[in-house]
Design an enzyme around this catalytic site. Structure first.
Site, PDB file in Angstrom:
ATOM      1  N   THR A 115      -1.646   2.695  -7.902  1.00 16.42           N
ATOM      2  CA  THR A 115      -2.759   3.413  -8.521  1.00 16.42           C
ATOM      3  C   THR A 115      -2.234   4.495  -9.461  1.00 16.42           C
ATOM      4  OG1 THR A 115      -4.084   2.956  -6.596  1.00 16.42           O
ATOM      5  CG2 THR A 115      -4.845   4.722  -8.004  1.00 16.42           C
TER       6      THR A 115
ATOM      7  N   SER B 217      -5.429   5.785  -0.524  1.00 17.86           N
ATOM      8  CA  SER B 217      -5.306   4.334  -0.600  1.00 17.86           C
ATOM      9  C   SER B 217      -6.560   3.712  -1.208  1.00 17.86           C
ATOM     10  CB  SER B 217      -5.089   3.806   0.810  1.00 17.86           C
ATOM     11  OG  SER B 217      -4.949   2.410   0.766  1.00 17.86           O
ATOM     12  N   SER B 218      -6.344   2.804  -2.162  1.00 18.99           N
ATOM     13  CA  SER B 218      -7.500   2.130  -2.774  1.00 18.99           C
ATOM     14  C   SER B 218      -8.028   1.142  -1.757  1.00 18.99           C
ATOM     15  CB  SER B 218      -7.061   1.376  -4.025  1.00 18.99           C
ATOM     16  OG  SER B 218      -6.160   2.153  -4.765  1.00 18.99           O
TER      17      SER B 218
ATOM     18  N   GLY C  99      -2.685  -3.011  -2.000  1.00 18.04           N
ATOM     19  CA  GLY C  99      -1.385  -3.626  -1.749  1.00 18.04           C
ATOM     20  C   GLY C  99      -1.334  -4.270  -0.373  1.00 18.04           C
TER      21      GLY C  99
ATOM     22  N   GLU D  12      -0.710  -4.878   3.222  1.00 17.81           N
ATOM     23  CA  GLU D  12      -0.629  -3.853   4.263  1.00 17.81           C
ATOM     24  C   GLU D  12      -0.565  -4.435   5.666  1.00 17.81           C
ATOM     25  OE1 GLU D  12      -3.758  -1.254   3.048  1.00 17.81           O
ATOM     26  OE2 GLU D  12      -5.310  -2.409   4.014  1.00 17.81           O
TER      27      GLU D  12
ATOM     28  N   ASN E  16      -1.144   5.532   3.131  1.00 20.54           N
ATOM     29  CA  ASN E  16      -1.328   6.220   1.845  1.00 20.54           C
ATOM     30  C   ASN E  16      -2.512   7.174   1.947  1.00 20.54           C
ATOM     31  OD1 ASN E  16      -1.757   6.961  -0.792  1.00 20.54           O
ATOM     32  ND2 ASN E  16      -1.933   4.869  -1.604  1.00 20.54           N
TER      33      ASN E  16
ATOM     34  N   SER F 251       0.827  -1.194   0.000  1.00 24.29           N
ATOM     35  CA  SER F 251       0.000   0.000   0.000  1.00 24.29           C
ATOM     36  C   SER F 251       0.874   1.263   0.000  1.00 24.29           C
ATOM     37  CB  SER F 251      -0.894  -0.032   1.250  1.00 24.29           C
ATOM     38  OG  SER F 251      -1.702   1.102   1.233  1.00 24.29           O
ATOM     39  N   GLY F 252       0.556   2.174  -0.880  1.00 24.98           N
ATOM     40  CA  GLY F 252       1.294   3.433  -0.934  1.00 24.98           C
ATOM     41  C   GLY F 252       2.554   3.363  -1.791  1.00 24.98           C
TER      42      GLY F 252
HETATM   43  N1  LIG Z   1       4.972   8.250  -9.960  1.00 22.33           N
HETATM   44  C1  LIG Z   1       4.646   9.041  -8.949  1.00 22.33           C
HETATM   45  N2  LIG Z   1       4.975  10.332  -8.976  1.00 22.33           N
HETATM   46  C2  LIG Z   1       4.642  11.137  -7.975  1.00 22.33           C
HETATM   47  N3  LIG Z   1       3.989  10.747  -6.876  1.00 22.33           N
HETATM   48  C3  LIG Z   1       3.614   9.459  -6.785  1.00 22.33           C
HETATM   49  C4  LIG Z   1       3.929   8.531  -7.819  1.00 22.33           C
HETATM   50  N4  LIG Z   1       3.454   7.342  -7.457  1.00 22.33           N
HETATM   51  C5  LIG Z   1       2.855   7.519  -6.246  1.00 22.33           C
HETATM   52  N5  LIG Z   1       2.961   8.781  -5.860  1.00 22.33           N
HETATM   53  C6  LIG Z   1       2.449   9.346  -4.620  1.00 22.33           C
HETATM   54  O1  LIG Z   1       2.218   8.298  -3.719  1.00 22.33           O
HETATM   55  C7  LIG Z   1       0.872   8.273  -3.332  1.00 22.33           C
HETATM   56  C8  LIG Z   1       0.398   6.846  -3.203  1.00 22.33           C
HETATM   57  O2  LIG Z   1       0.382   6.232  -4.440  1.00 22.33           O
HETATM   58  P1  LIG Z   1      -0.725   5.217  -4.842  1.00 22.33           P
HETATM   59  O3  LIG Z   1      -0.540   4.958  -6.261  1.00 22.33           O
HETATM   60  O4  LIG Z   1      -2.044   5.657  -4.399  1.00 22.33           O
HETATM   61  O5  LIG Z   1      -0.294   3.940  -4.015  1.00 22.33           O
HETATM   62  P2  LIG Z   1      -0.954   2.527  -4.009  1.00 22.33           P
HETATM   63  O6  LIG Z   1      -2.048   2.536  -4.995  1.00 22.33           O
HETATM   64  O7  LIG Z   1       0.135   1.601  -4.345  1.00 22.33           O
HETATM   65  O8  LIG Z   1      -1.422   2.319  -2.634  1.00 22.33           O
HETATM   66  C9  LIG Z   1       0.127   9.031  -4.363  1.00 22.33           C
HETATM   67  O9  LIG Z   1      -1.003   9.624  -3.854  1.00 22.33           O
HETATM   68  C10 LIG Z   1       1.148  10.072  -4.806  1.00 22.33           C
HETATM   69  O10 LIG Z   1       1.142  11.173  -3.960  1.00 22.33           O
HETATM   70 MG   LIG Z   2      -3.937   2.209  -4.815  1.00 22.50          MG
END
Ligand SMILES: Nc1ncnc2c1ncn2[C@@H]1O[C@H](COP(=O)(O)OP(=O)(O)O)[C@@H](O)[C@H]1O
Ligand SMILES: [Mg+2]
Length: 1051
Positions: free
Chosen positions: A112, A160-161, A385, A387, A157, A107-108
């Site tokens: 996404t 977070s989804s 993810g 967690e 996060n 997660s994070g």
């Molecule tokens: N490629 C990226 N560039 C900039 N910030 C990112 C990037 N990937 C993730 N982040 C930051 O990290 C946070 C969490 O990412 P997210 O994709 O929601 O994580 P996950 O879906 O794996 O839990 C996002 O809200 C964003 O602020």
């Molecule tokens: Mg996500």
């Protein structure tokens, strides 16, 4: 931009495969770190993309970068999530194989975000037609909406989804997105009613409260502050501003519009969201005696009933009671306060969960593909993810189970199956050891001794079951499993870290301790029938769709939440296995969502559990690409003459021929039992590039062939048409010929008949023939009629036209004469008259005449030097000279020849001597009684002078006495003709028919001139005293002129 990227790319290696010390995790981390600090967040392990969350915005997703990754071979540009997207997209288009991109990580870690970037890339790089734009818009707009309802802030996060999402994008054969479909997995609905410290409920609640217009809030009976709502204020973090809820609210509104949510649906949607908030604020108390729950703020229930469009009374009752069915009798049993709170929360969760599913369905119908042709699919998996929280519950258990399954899939496809494949194909291979998490998956899902089975059993089992009974059941069934630890089975040191109501699973990604509180309830997912019933009565269109009467009446017990989840995961695995996978492995750099902080400990942990080292080792030893011979040959056979268009031998031999033709090095590839293995991507890319080039050539050839075929077809059609036209035209011609021949035969027949009857009086049989004959003769005559008077020819006329012919001939002659005459000048006329007279006098009478015809008659034949003498003479005689010529005179005595000139005036004939023009003889015409000449070719003539009247002048008398004058003229015909005409004495001319002419000599004596024919012209005195004239008629010279060559008197 690219330049920038390139320059920075010198930090570390961009593919771990290139690491010298690839077995060393330190080197691995070091490379990641170097790159991370240069903001190079992407690195490859072969085709797998490792991505580290930078936690700050990078300018590497703009339009230019998207463009630079379009249609570029995978390894040509620095690693990027766009390269993964492009490669999958191209595989899908090129080979018509469904693809999926699996994004995993805890997660994070940025899953996404990565999935959003992929969607962005796909949308930007495919074609731009109106329909496609529509689909792209909807695909992109589905994100903000689903995130609003399905994402929340957690300690891990901020976004977070809290649900799993698998999205299929459908592409037509041209590679344009034409539709999409989303599968959603297990929403963490407990979050609706409860959040851990530092966390939030789903974004939508905050967005609504902050973003919605006051009027909307008023209609929903809501106040702007989230702290007023129990369901929002437990997590203590209500930092609304930092989350951009206001802006996101607008984005959600926009998404709803784009995705075809009607105004009515939007209103219903937010009524439900509002009603959930209100539900949280429903409070219960009880009187001390009965412990029966009683709503303390029924006005809120009224508001909820209004928002959900259901009966307030019913709702109120359902919140406080429960109907129990026993012995076919229904009884209402009051709820305790705890039960009532449970029922309230269950209702809130139930409504929200179903609302979320409804939204997904609605989005799907808006994304649905209108065209019915076969589509290629590209799946995008962005699921929650792995967690680990402070307190981990049923939800974490499900989420982590899901991640175990995905790891299993990754192992299956990359580590296990790859290695097995090498062995199966007989490729020399040294096995790479790795941890297979199947054992954990089995621990969770196996039947009957898996955690889920035990849980289900506890839920369904009659009797008193609690979370604790479930735990003890777990201990008895799977207590000895190496990946399971509970308080009772743990060793003494571990036991300290586990409470009695907890169990620990040693997941592939780490150990997670789960608190069993709520496992049974959540798995049962119970919503009291009374509440369900109330909801089915709802007037809110969405609620009524979500709660159906059928469900209410169904006797079948629905699957438990865990089993449902397990089943849907199994289905997901089937879907993913059927597609060609691409991987994005996301890594979280630190636990504090902080940019630039590279926490080696936790990164090392992730690298380890993600199996990246093993992945790298397999990769280093393995092959980048493999394909069954048939498929490889099918795709690339056009690159080798021996295999194109068909290879008759086995596919394996064909591939052999193909790769040797392409010049593969020995180390570039291996020949397996059923597949070819290509070690380096560059070799494959070179082949693929060659194929892409060749494809164009082939397309051109196909086009050419088709054009040829098309033209030939056209040509054949034209040819057939031409032959048909020719055929018809020949018929027409033949018909015309036949007609003509018939007509001609008729004419010939008529002609023959006419010919037979030609001499009959005019009748039907001969009328045409006669007409034709006449016409024909006349036409011929028109051409052949003489054009000159001398031409005496005349075409023979048919009998019918004899008379006409005669008349026409005369007419023609007259006409010609007339024309001739008209053309004749006065001089010619005189000449003609003279010639006519000459003809009358001499033709047939004197031989020399013929030779005179061609010569013109002239008035004077004396030389120019004699002109003055002539004029002198004329002045002397005072007469007009009509004719003069040199002549020879023969004396009357002795016939001596003298050169003389003969003059003919109007009245008199003069003979003068040539030297001085002295008059020797002067004979008025009256005195001339005759002029005699022979009938031969000679020029001699005798002017016979006699007196008619006795009383003539003396001069005349003298002349008479001198006797006849014998003259010789070289132009005798001219001279005599002129004389007869001037003297007007035609009748005096006598042409002697005998051979002699007698003449008077001086003093009355008679002389004789004898004419004979002979070779040479000669005038001499004969033996008998006569004048002998040989006419020279045999001499050629006579042909030249009258007598020109005979004497020297010619001028
Ligand atoms: N490629 C990226 N560039 C900039 N910030 C990112 C990037 N990937 C993730 N982040 C930051 O990290 C946070 C969490 O990412 P997210 O994709 O929601 O994580 P996950 O879906 O794996 O839990 C996002 O809200 C964003 O602020
Ligand atoms: Mg996500």
């Amino acid at each position: 931009m690219e330049d920038h990227l390139h320059k920075r790319d010198h930090a570390g290696v961009q593919d771990f495969v290139l690491l010298e010390d690839y077995r060393n995790p330190e080197a691995f981390l070091d490379n990641l770190k170097k790159r991370f600090h240069e903001d190079l967040i992407y690195t490859y392990i072969g085709p797998v993309l490792v991505s580290i969350n930078p936690y700050h915005e990078l300018d590497i997703y703009n339009h230019d970068v998207i463009h630079s990754y379009k249609n570029v071979n995978f390894y040509e540009l620095p690693p990027h999530v766009f390269a993964i997207a492009d490669s999958s997209y191209r595989n899908m288009r090129g080979e018509s194989r469904d693809q999926c991109i699996l994004i995993s990580g805890e997660s994070g870690s940025g899953k996404t975000e990565a999935s959003k970037k992929i969607l962005l890339y796909i949308a930007a790089s495919s074609t731009h037609s109106r329909d496609v734009e529509r689909v792209k818009d909807r695909l992109l707009e589905s994100n903000p909406l689903l995130e609003a309802f399905g994402n929340a802030k957690t300690t891990r996060n901020d976004n977070s989804s809290r649900f799993g999402k698998y999205m299929d994008i459908q592409f037509d054969y041209k590679g344009a997105p034409v539709g999409g479909h989303i599968l959603n997995y297990l929403l963490e609905k407990s979050r609706v009613v409860h959040q851990a410290p530092g966390e939030r409920n789903f974004h939508v609640f905050y967005q609504l409260l902050v973003g919605a217009a006051p009027l909307t809030l008023k209609q929903l009976h809501l106040d702007a502050g989230p702290e007023k709502y129990f369901y929002l204020n437990q997590g203590e973090d209500n930092s609304l501003q930092t989350m951009g809820d206001q802006a996101n609210w607008r984005a959600v509104q926009h998404s709803l519009d784009v995705l075809d949510f009607s105004q009515e649906q939007q209103k219903a949607l937010f009524s439900i969201v509002g009603s959930v908030l209100h539900l949280g604020n429903v409070k219960f108390d009880s009187d001390e005696k009965s412990d029966m729950a009683r709503v303390t703020n029924p006005e809120i229930v009224a508001t909820i009933a209004e928002l959900l469009g259901c009966s307030e009374k019913m709702l109120l009752s359902a919140l406080q009671h429960r109907t129990i069915e026993a012995n076919n009798e229904k009884m209402k049993s009051p709820l305790t306060v705890d039960q009532a709170l449970y029922a309230r929360d269950a209702l809130a969760k139930g409504i929200y969960d179903r609302l979320f599913t409804w939204i997904v369905h609605k989005v799907n119908s808006s994304l649905s593909n209108r065209c019915k042709h076969r589509c290629n699919l590209m799946g995008l998996l962005d699921i929650y993810g792995f967690e680990i929280f402070q307190v981990n519950c049923f939800e974490q258990f499900c989420i982590n189970y899901c991640n175990e399954k995905l790891q299993q899939l990754f192992i299956e496809l990359t580590l296990k199956s790859e290695q097995e494949e090498y062995q199966k194909e007989g490729i020399q291979w040294e096995p790479v050891e790795y941890f297979n998490n199947k054992i954990i998956c089995d621990l969770i899902e196996a039947k009957p001794l898996g955690i889920i089975s035990v849980l289900d059993e506890e839920c369904l089992r009659p009797g008193d079951t609690t979370d604790m009974t479930f735990l003890s059941k777990l201990v008895t069934t799977i207590g000895k499993h190496p990946h399971f630890i509970s308080h009772s089975v743990a060793d003494t040191s571990t036991r300290k870290t586990i409470q009695r109501d907890e169990f620990r699973l040693l997941h592939y990604a780490g150990d997670v301790t789960y608190n069993i509180k709520g496992f049974l309830d959540k798995n049962n997912d119970l919503l009291f029938r009374d509440l369900k019933e109330t909801m089915t009565e709802s007037k809110n269109p969405i609620t009524s769709e979500c709660f159906t009467k059928e469900e209410l009446n169904s006797k079948k017990r629905p699957d438990t939440a865990a089993t449902q989840f397990k089943t849907s995961l199994a289905q997901l695995m089937v879907i993913l296995m059927s597609k060609e996978p691409a991987y994005v492995r996301c890594i979280k750099p630190n636990d504090y969502k902080r940019a630039g902080q590279f926490d080696e400990r936790i990164i090392h942990h992730q690298v380890k559990y993600l199996g990246l080292m093993e992945n790298l080792r397999v990769r280093r030893a393995g092959f980048a690409y493999r394909r069954p011979y048939e498929l490889f040959l099918k795709r690339y056979k056009s690159l080798c003459p021996a295999t194109w268009p068909h290879y008759s031998g086995s596919a394996r031999d064909g591939v052999h021929a193909l790769v040797s033709h392409l010049g593969y090095g020995d180390d570039d590839y291996r020949i397996g039992k059923t597949k070819i293995f290509i070690r380096f991507p560059r070799v494959l890319f070179a082949t693929e590039d060659a194929f892409q080039k060749r494809k164009h050539e082939l397309a051109t050839q196909i086009q050419a062939k088709y054009r040829c075929f098309h033209q030939r077809k056209k040509y054949l059609r034209m040819r057939i048409s031409a032959i048909l036209i020719q055929c018809h035209w020949r018929r027409v011609l033949a018909q015309r010929l036949l007609k003509r021949r018939r007509w001609a035969a008729g004419i010939v027949r008529k002609f023959v008949k006419g010919f037979k009857y030609r001499n009959e009086p005019e009748c039907d049989e001969n009328r045409e023939f006669v007409k034709f004959t006449k016409m024909n003769w006349l036409q011929r005559l028109a051409v052949a009629a003489p054009k000159s008077i001398l031409d005496k020819s005349w075409i023979v006329a048919p009998r019918l036209l004899q008379e006409t012919s005669g008349l026409l001939q005369k007419l023609n002659t007259k006409n010609l004469v007339l024309r001739y005459v008209k053309k004749t000048s006065p001089a010619q006329k005189i000449q003609m008259q003279q010639k006519v007279v000459a003809e009358r006098l001499f033709k047939g009478k004197k031989d020399v005449y013929i030779s005179s015809v061609k010569d013109h008659f002239v008035d004077s034949r004396i030389a120019v030097h004699h002109e003055s003498l002539k004029n002198q003479l004329l002045r002397q005689v005072n007469e007009t000279v009509k004719y003069c010529i040199y002549v020879t005179k023969y004396d009357r005595h002795g016939y001596k020849s003298r050169k003389r000139v003969l003059f003919l005036t109007d009245t008199t004939l003069y003979v003068v001597e040539e030297k001085e023009f002295k008059i020797k003889d002067r004979v008025p015409y009256d005195l001339i009684s005759s002029i005699q000449t022979s009938s031969l070719m000679d020029g001699l003539f005798v002017v016979v002078v006699t007196s008619k009247e006795e009383n003539g002048s003396k001069e005349d008398q003298k002349q008479i006495e001198r006797g006849d004058i014998i003259l010789q003229s070289d132009h005798i015909i001219e001279t005599l003709t002129r004389f007869t005409m001037i003297a007007n004495k035609e009748n005096v001319l006598k042409i002697a028919t005998g051979g002699t002419i007698n003449h008077d000599l001086t003093s009355g004596k008679q002389g004789c001139i004898e004419f004979i024919k002979g070779d040479n012209y000669l005038v001499k005195k004969g033996k008998n005293g006569q004048l002998l004239v040989v006419d020279g008629s045999s001499s050629n010279a006579l042909i030249g002129s009258e007598l020109g060559m005979m004497t020297d008197r010619t001028i």
